[in-house]
Design an enzyme around this catalytic site. Structure first.
Site, PDB file in Angstrom:
ATOM      1  N   ASP A 152       5.049  -4.796   6.103  1.00  0.00           N
ATOM      2  CA  ASP A 152       5.513  -6.141   6.471  1.00  0.00           C
ATOM      3  C   ASP A 152       5.513  -7.126   5.292  1.00  0.00           C
ATOM      4  OD1 ASP A 152       2.779  -6.158   6.468  1.00  0.00           O
ATOM      5  OD2 ASP A 152       2.551  -7.128   8.428  1.00  0.00           O
TER       6      ASP A 152
ATOM      7  N   SER B 133     -23.310  15.223  20.970  1.00  0.00           N
ATOM      8  CA  SER B 133     -23.002  14.218  19.945  1.00  0.00           C
ATOM      9  C   SER B 133     -21.991  13.222  20.510  1.00  0.00           C
ATOM     10  CB  SER B 133     -22.388  14.885  18.718  1.00  0.00           C
ATOM     11  OG  SER B 133     -21.157  15.501  19.079  1.00  0.00           O
TER      12      SER B 133
ATOM     13  N   ARG C 135       1.000  -5.190  -5.288  1.00  0.00           N
ATOM     14  CA  ARG C 135       1.143  -6.363  -4.416  1.00  0.00           C
ATOM     15  C   ARG C 135       1.296  -7.542  -5.373  1.00  0.00           C
ATOM     16  NH1 ARG C 135      -0.698  -4.134   0.591  1.00  0.00           N
ATOM     17  NH2 ARG C 135      -2.493  -2.762   0.386  1.00  0.00           N
TER      18      ARG C 135
ATOM     19  N   ARG D 203     -25.379   7.424  12.492  1.00  0.00           N
ATOM     20  CA  ARG D 203     -24.871   7.460  11.123  1.00  0.00           C
ATOM     21  C   ARG D 203     -23.486   6.811  11.076  1.00  0.00           C
ATOM     22  NH1 ARG D 203     -29.369   8.739  10.698  1.00  0.00           N
ATOM     23  NH2 ARG D 203     -30.339  10.378   9.420  1.00  0.00           N
TER      24      ARG D 203
ATOM     25  N   THR E 111       4.194   2.637   5.533  1.00  0.00           N
ATOM     26  CA  THR E 111       2.800   2.179   5.592  1.00  0.00           C
ATOM     27  C   THR E 111       2.031   3.103   6.527  1.00  0.00           C
ATOM     28  OG1 THR E 111       1.287   0.481   6.459  1.00  0.00           O
ATOM     29  CG2 THR E 111       3.522   0.426   7.316  1.00  0.00           C
ATOM     30  N   ILE E 112       0.798   3.408   6.171  1.00  0.00           N
ATOM     31  CA  ILE E 112       0.002   4.282   7.052  1.00  0.00           C
ATOM     32  C   ILE E 112      -0.375   3.566   8.346  1.00  0.00           C
ATOM     33  CG2 ILE E 112      -0.935   5.663   5.138  1.00  0.00           C
ATOM     34  CD1 ILE E 112      -3.647   4.138   5.665  1.00  0.00           C
ATOM     35  N   ASP E 113      -0.235   2.225   8.380  1.00  0.00           N
ATOM     36  CA  ASP E 113      -0.758   1.459   9.520  1.00  0.00           C
ATOM     37  C   ASP E 113       0.063   1.583  10.805  1.00  0.00           C
ATOM     38  OD1 ASP E 113      -2.638   0.600   7.699  1.00  0.00           O
ATOM     39  OD2 ASP E 113      -1.668  -1.322   7.322  1.00  0.00           O
TER      40      ASP E 113
ATOM     41  N   GLY F 297       0.837  -1.210   0.000  1.00  0.00           N
ATOM     42  CA  GLY F 297       0.000   0.000   0.000  1.00  0.00           C
ATOM     43  C   GLY F 297       0.866   1.251   0.000  1.00  0.00           C
TER      44      GLY F 297
ATOM     45  N   ARG G   7      -5.586  -1.991   8.872  1.00  0.00           N
ATOM     46  CA  ARG G   7      -5.550  -3.466   8.747  1.00  0.00           C
ATOM     47  C   ARG G   7      -5.778  -4.107  10.120  1.00  0.00           C
ATOM     48  NH1 ARG G   7      -3.880  -6.218   4.218  1.00  0.00           N
ATOM     49  NH2 ARG G   7      -2.793  -4.428   3.407  1.00  0.00           N
TER      50      ARG G   7
ATOM     51  N   ASP H 241       2.291  -0.394  11.877  1.00  0.00           N
ATOM     52  CA  ASP H 241       2.254  -1.710  12.535  1.00  0.00           C
ATOM     53  C   ASP H 241       3.593  -2.449  12.441  1.00  0.00           C
ATOM     54  OD1 ASP H 241       2.121  -2.016   9.812  1.00  0.00           O
ATOM     55  OD2 ASP H 241       0.586  -3.564   9.825  1.00  0.00           O
TER      56      ASP H 241
HETATM   57  O1  F6P Z   1      -1.670  -1.314   4.616  1.00  0.00           O
HETATM   58  C1  F6P Z   1      -2.257  -0.107   4.238  1.00  0.00           C
HETATM   59  C2  F6P Z   1      -3.734  -0.284   4.005  1.00  0.00           C
HETATM   60  O2  F6P Z   1      -4.264   0.967   3.603  1.00  0.00           O
HETATM   61  C3  F6P Z   1      -4.519  -0.843   5.181  1.00  0.00           C
HETATM   62  O3  F6P Z   1      -4.795   0.122   6.165  1.00  0.00           O
HETATM   63  C4  F6P Z   1      -5.742  -1.389   4.477  1.00  0.00           C
HETATM   64  O4  F6P Z   1      -6.308  -2.449   5.217  1.00  0.00           O
HETATM   65  C5  F6P Z   1      -5.183  -1.891   3.165  1.00  0.00           C
HETATM   66  O5  F6P Z   1      -3.958  -1.214   2.962  1.00  0.00           O
HETATM   67  C6  F6P Z   1      -6.073  -1.674   1.985  1.00  0.00           C
HETATM   68  O6  F6P Z   1      -5.467  -2.272   0.885  1.00  0.00           O
HETATM   69  P1  F6P Z   1      -5.898  -2.022  -0.623  1.00  0.00           P
HETATM   70  O7  F6P Z   1      -5.450  -0.638  -1.011  1.00  0.00           O
HETATM   71  O8  F6P Z   1      -5.166  -3.076  -1.382  1.00  0.00           O
HETATM   72  O9  F6P Z   1      -7.380  -2.138  -0.668  1.00  0.00           O
END
Ligand code: F6P
Length: 323
Positions: A103, A216, A72, A247, A126-128, A11, A172, A130
């Site tokens: 990873d 809220s 990927r 919502r 990675t934005i995660d 990603g 993720r 992790d």
């Molecule tokens: O690993 C980065 C991420 O944006 C996760 O937060 C998310 O679960 C996943 O990639 C989404 O993957 P894709 O862009 O392949 O749908």
């Protein structure tokens, strides 16, 4: 080492371009030829490899996405695919690799190194957030700020209508984006995969908020939460309660794009320099990270397999501050 190549994989994340720029310029600064591989392992297999100059990375520091594109690759998971990739690298006389990704990228690099001995250093992108071995990953700070901006806007409309919003953020299997955007956005509840939050607890907190005349409530749901996604959780809460106007908003891929924050640009630049310097110093199969403001190298093995738990005090903060 005379000739190295850089690629981005998995990603994309804001700040990857700043990292590519740092890798390219550090290599040239050290009189090393630098090549760019398009579309990660996919492009490696297909030989989409080209020479990069200092000018190739002009004016990209501030841009989101990745100029080298990302993918990927299914083929790289197979030994045959990796063999093709190795042959391509040999054809271009590449002596070492810089892998920017998460990873999955590091898992690929580790196997590749074990099979073919190609020296590789990684930069965690990675934005995660992790990845073990770095306090923050490239793109995480920007993603949190993007989520926060959206949460602030949601708060305006939620407050005007006395509504409860369930906002789903990415990550993720990790709750980092959720916890920090939740604290920054004053969320009433944050649901992350790292700790269990039951539907009963959610209902209880929302009802207490109603009794306290809260205008809220915002529930941040990390996409990997064990209770399901935001829409599923909202449905369960709706069924069990009366009178809550609910919502749901899923932020999705907007969290992956945009101009990288100053923090991400600097972190990415630092890691890019660290990765090239590490490779030239003979390091391999490691990731360049930043911990306690120091550049550190962590084996791919640890970066992939060790857990990076969310600190308990962050989880507690939400409970204390949302009364
Ligand atoms: O690993 C980065 C991420 O944006 C996760 O937060 C998310 O679960 C996943 O990639 C989404 O993957 P894709 O862009 O392949 O749908």
């Amino acid at each position: 080492m005379k000739r190295i190549a850089v690629f981005t994989s998995g990603g994309d994340a804001p700040g990857m371009n700043a990292c590519i720029r740092a890798v390219v310029r550090t290599a040239i600064y050290n009189n090393i030829e630098i090549y760019g591989i398009m579309r990660g392992y996919e492009g490696m297999i297909k030989g989409r490899i080209h020479r990069m100059e200092s000018k190739s990375v002009s004016n990209i520091l501030q841009t989101g996405g990745t100029i080298l594109k990302s993918a990927r690759s299914k083929e790289f998971i197979t030994h045959e695919g990796r063999k093709k990739a190795y042959q391509q690298l040999k054809h271009f006389d590449i002596d070492g690799l810089i892998a920017i990704g998460g990873d999955g990228t590091f898992t690929g690099a580790k196997v590749f190194h074990e099979e073919f001995g190609m020296p590789t250093v990684g930069c965690p992108g990675t934005i995660d957030n992790d990845i073990y071995g770095t306090d923050y990953t490239i793109g995480y700070d920007t993603a949190v700020n993007t989520a926060l901006e959206a949460i602030d806007k949601i708060r305006d409309t939620a407050d005007s209508h006395n509504r409860v919003f369930f906002v789903e953020v990415m990550g993720r299997d990790s709750g980092y984006i959720a916890i920090q955007s939740g604290i920054g956005g004053g969320a009433e509840i944050v649901m992350v995969p790292e700790t269990e939050t039951t539907i009963e607890q959610v209902i209880d907190t929302l009802q207490k908020g109603k009794l306290n005349h809260k205008a809220s409530s915002i529930v941040i749901v990390a996409e990997g939460d064990e209770e399901g996604n935001a829409a599923e959780i909202a449905e369960k809460v709706k069924t069990a309660t009366n009178g809550l106007d609910i919502r749901v908003t899923t932020l999705g891929h907007i969290q992956r794009g945009g101009t990288p924050t100053a923090r991400d640009r600097i972190l990415a630049s630092r890691m890019g320099i660290g990765a090239v310097e590490g490779l030239l110093a003979g390091k391999s199969n490691v990731m360049a990270g930043v911990e306690n403001n120091q550049l550190v190298y962590t084996s791919f093995d640890d970066a992939i397999n060790k857990q990076k738990p969310i600190q308990d005090d962050l989880i507690k903060m939400v409970e204390v501050l949302s009364i």
